[in-house]
Motif scaffolding. Structure first.
Motif, PDB file in Angstrom:
ATOM      1  N   THR A  14       0.811  -1.176   0.005  1.00 12.13           N
ATOM      2  CA  THR A  14      -0.024   0.061   0.001  1.00 12.13           C
ATOM      3  C   THR A  14       0.597   1.345   0.076  1.00 12.13           C
ATOM      4  N   GLY A 125      -3.369   8.918   7.108  1.00 12.11           N
ATOM      5  CA  GLY A 125      -1.925   8.481   6.295  1.00 12.11           C
ATOM      6  C   GLY A 125      -0.836   8.756   7.323  1.00 12.11           C
ATOM      7  N   GLU A 128       0.601   5.291   8.407  1.00 13.45           N
ATOM      8  CA  GLU A 128       1.111   4.607   7.591  1.00 13.45           C
ATOM      9  C   GLU A 128       2.712   5.257   7.195  1.00 13.45           C
ATOM     10  N   ASP A 129       2.644   6.347   7.401  1.00 12.56           N
ATOM     11  CA  ASP A 129       3.944   7.405   7.071  1.00 12.56           C
ATOM     12  C   ASP A 129       4.739   6.833   8.277  1.00 12.56           C
ATOM     13  N   THR A 147      -5.574  -1.796   5.168  1.00 12.66           N
ATOM     14  CA  THR A 147      -6.488  -1.028   5.844  1.00 12.66           C
ATOM     15  C   THR A 147      -7.975  -1.149   5.749  1.00 12.66           C
TER      16      THR A 147
END
Length: 422
Positions: A14, A125, A128-129, A147
């Motif tokens: 992703t 986000g 995820e970062d 997700t």
């Protein structure tokens, strides 16, 4: 298990690139430069424990393993790993501590291999970062991410675990209720003490999950109308206070508000909660679509005060740094609720030790600073203060409540419909 063929897992991770930054093998790199920078004694550089380290033996359903993890300690800012690159630099960040207590990513064991994280929510986000950055610290470590909503993934994990195997190694959910439900259904393993020890028991009522970042309920108020000491310290007081008649806002369709009402039901009972909701409506509370809108309306003078999570005022300040907006916090009631994102290791993970170590990275000083200064959440590491002029996590006064009970939201929705709030 072959992670490359896992059902439902996007093999391109992703958007997480396989490219590693110039750090490469972080441990070797830092050893090379550490002699001149004063970075010495990194965990994992030798086989045995050294001064200030403990050898922690972890037994899970997946077997047993031994890893060396140091005790938390105090670091100056310069002793941490490139703190200026983790830290946000927005106008609200302001002065940050010169010392932090906890563990740095420098002192945590290396991450190797592959894990899959089921991520429920993710703060636009930001989460995820954070995982991308952890992955980039290690040449031989990969994170696969799936997700969806927290509740959907919780149900999926429970079904998969009951069927004998889940592809997930870690579940990281935006709300404590979801990880609590997964734990209650026997789909997790116990986290090692060294992972949970820096987080207050409130944010890991069992060792089947641990909180990562907090979200505090608050009362945003317009400073042209009130001083902080004029705001009641119990939400029960608002319906009877004539100063707030037709002057308050809430967002009953919003998940954070529904968690607040769920906490009220658990603490006070259904009938008392119903009476409070009806009294607020009789007092002229105004309805908004979300809590950012509530905070914005307070800042604009449309409302005198409202109910919202703390970070929405920070988002208002991003756009309007001179807004006449401050926060008050109630004391030991549902209005003082601190919910949190949480993480856990899933039963029958192919590598439970790496999964637990990964969660430990989320609780490192660097990651807590990253998430706190960029997403405005409450760091659960008490030495990392929240952004803005707010009390620290250990200065708040939340009620005594098992946060996993917040998953029981259906009776709350029924109640909100019954009183006409939905």
């Amino acid at each position: 298990m072959d992670h490359s063929t896992r059902d439902g897992i996007d093999d391109d991770r992703t958007g997480l690139s396989r490219a590693r930054d110039a750090v490469g093998d972080r441990r070797s790199f830092l050893q090379a430069v550490g002699a001149s920078a004063g970075i010495l004694g990194l965990a994992g550089c030798s086989g045995g424990g050294t001064d200030g380290e403990t050898t922690s033996e972890t037994t899970t359903d997946g077997g047993s393993s031994t890893s060396t993890v140091p005790e938390p300690k105090t670091y100056t800012e310069d002793e941490l790993f490139h703190m200026d690159e983790w830290r946000g630099d927005g106008p609200q960040v302001g002065e940050r501590p010169t010392e932090y207590t906890g563990l740095s990513v420098l002192d945590l064991p290396n991450l190797r291999g592959e894990i899959t994280v089921y991520l429920g929510g993710g703060e636009g986000g930001l989460y995820e970062d954070a995982m991308q950055r952890i992955q980039n610290l290690y040449r031989d470590f990969t994170v696969y991410i799936r997700t969806a909503s927290s509740s959907q993934l919780a149900n999926t994990i429970i079904e998969e675990a009951n069927a004998g195997q889940s592809p997930a190694d870690v579940f990281w959910a935006i709300d404590a209720g979801s990880v609590g439900v997964v734990a209650e259904n026997g789909a997790t393993v116990t986290l090692p003490d060294h992972v949970t020890q820096s987080v207050a028991d409130t944010y890991h009522p069992t060792d089947e999950w641990v909180g990562i970042m907090g979200r505090a309920r608050s009362i945003p108020f317009n400073t042209n109308e009130f001083d902080a000491d004029e705001i009641p310290d119990k939400v029960a007081a608002f319906p009877d206070d004539p100063r707030f008649e037709d002057e308050m806002g809430w967002a009953p369709t919003y998940g954070a508000f529904q968690a607040f009402i769920t906490a009220m039901r658990e603490l006070n009972g259904r009938e008392a909660t119903k009476q409070w909701l009806e009294a607020m409506q009789d007092h002229g509370v105004r309805k908004y679509g979300n809590e950012f809108q509530v905070a914005n309306a307070v800042a604009s003078g449309e409302l005198s005060a409202g109910f919202s999570n703390h970070y929405y005022s920070r988002l208002v300040y991003e756009e309007r740094p001179d807004a006449p907006l401050e926060l008050a916090f109630t004391n030991s009631d549902a209005g003082a609720l601190v919910n949190c994102s949480g993480a856990q290791v899933i039963k029958n993970s192919a590598d439970p030790e790496t999964a637990a170590n990964f969660i430990h990275h989320l609780l490192s000083i660097e990651l807590q600073e990253f998430l706190g200064t960029r997403g405005f959440g409450y760091p659960l590491l008490s030495s990392v203060p929240p952004v803005g002029n707010l009390p620290t996590i250990d200065q708040l006064n939340p009620p005594e409540l098992d946060l996993s009970k917040l998953a029981n939201v259906e009776p709350t929705l029924d109640l909100l419909r019954e009183v006409g709030a939905l």
